[in-house]
Design an enzyme around this catalytic site. Structure first.
Site, short mmCIF file in Angstrom:
data_model
loop_
_atom_site.label_atom_id
_atom_site.label_comp_id
_atom_site.label_asym_id
_atom_site.label_seq_id
_atom_site.Cartn_x
_atom_site.Cartn_y
_atom_site.Cartn_z
CD GLU A 79 7.13 34.53 -0.13
OE1 GLU A 79 7.69 34.79 -1.21
OE2 GLU A 79 6.93 35.36 0.78
CB ALA A 137 -9.71 25.50 1.53
CD GLU A 186 -6.26 16.96 2.19
OE1 GLU A 186 -6.40 18.18 2.36
OE2 GLU A 186 -6.01 16.44 1.09
NE ARG A 190 -6.47 24.60 -5.30
CZ ARG A 190 -6.01 24.73 -4.07
NH1 ARG A 190 -4.71 24.76 -3.84
NH2 ARG A 190 -6.83 24.86 -3.05
CD GLU A 247 -5.82 28.95 5.22
OE1 GLU A 247 -5.90 29.73 4.25
OE2 GLU A 247 -4.72 28.47 5.58
NE ARG A 300 -4.09 -1.94 0.81
CZ ARG A 300 -4.55 -2.75 -0.15
NH1 ARG A 300 -4.08 -2.67 -1.38
NH2 ARG A 300 -5.49 -3.63 0.13
N PRO A 326 -9.69 8.72 0.15
CG PRO A 326 -11.68 7.67 0.73
CD PRO A 326 -11.13 8.83 -0.05
#
Length: 184
Positions: free
Chosen positions: A139, A76, A119, A64, A92, A37, A114
């Site tokens: 930054e 976020a 996260e 992104r 944030e 894994r 998942p």
């Protein structure tokens, strides 16, 4: 109850980055077989739906890099090690949208990926917002704040114009929560 459990029998760090690290783990399945894994370890994040008194949502547009496109998202950020998720969300909100709030509601958590990533993202609704103050971006962070009616943002989610997972879920949960409040 060992059903559906996988037991880690070995773990080796294979990559250390700025935002996450990766391990290659060996796990034993319930039938005794060993599998590999690969796991991305991430300290987690928060997102905040800043809802104005007039029913609009403050959202951010930013590039992104992995997706090579500009996305429309709710504010976020990454939880720093040891940081309380609720405090991170307030930070944030202030850094990205230049606001504080008087009413702050936990909308729950989500696991964005998942299958291979640890996260967890915590979602909050921010209401009774302060007047805007200056952004205080990290930054290397560049983003534009935009404002649109919650209904319009939800419609954009339904029409596949907002592909970001946390933004979709947080907006839909906010919309549903407001419906529940109206009906109670």
């Amino acid at each position: 109850n060992m059903h559906l459990q996988e037991k880690t029998t070995g773990s080796e760090k294979t990559y250390q980055g700025k935002v996450f690290y990766v391990t290659r783990d060996t796990a034993e399945l319930e039938d005794g077989k060993l599998v590999q894994r690969d796991v991305v370890h991430h300290s987690g994040g928060v997102c905040v739906v800043p809802l104005t008194d007039k029913g609009t949502v403050l959202m951010v547009q930013q590039f992104r890099y992995p997706m090579q496109q500009v996305t429309l998202e709710v504010p976020a950020g990454k939880i720093e090690p040891g940081e309380d998720p609720a405090e991170c969300g307030r930070r944030e909100l202030s850094e990205e949208a230049g606001r504080t709030c008087e009413r702050y509601t936990y909308l729950g958590k989500l696991f964005p990926t998942p299958a291979y990533d640890t996260e967890v993202i915590h979602m909050y609704l921010a209401e009774k917002l302060s007047r805007p103050t200056a952004q205080n971006l990290d930054e290397g962070e560049f983003l534009d704040v935009t404002e649109l009616p919650l209904e319009e943002a939800v419609q954009m989610v339904m029409e596949d114009q907002i592909p970001d997972a946390k933004t979709q879920i947080a907006l839909l949960k906010t919309y549903f929560l407001l419906q529940q409040r109206k009906n109670s």
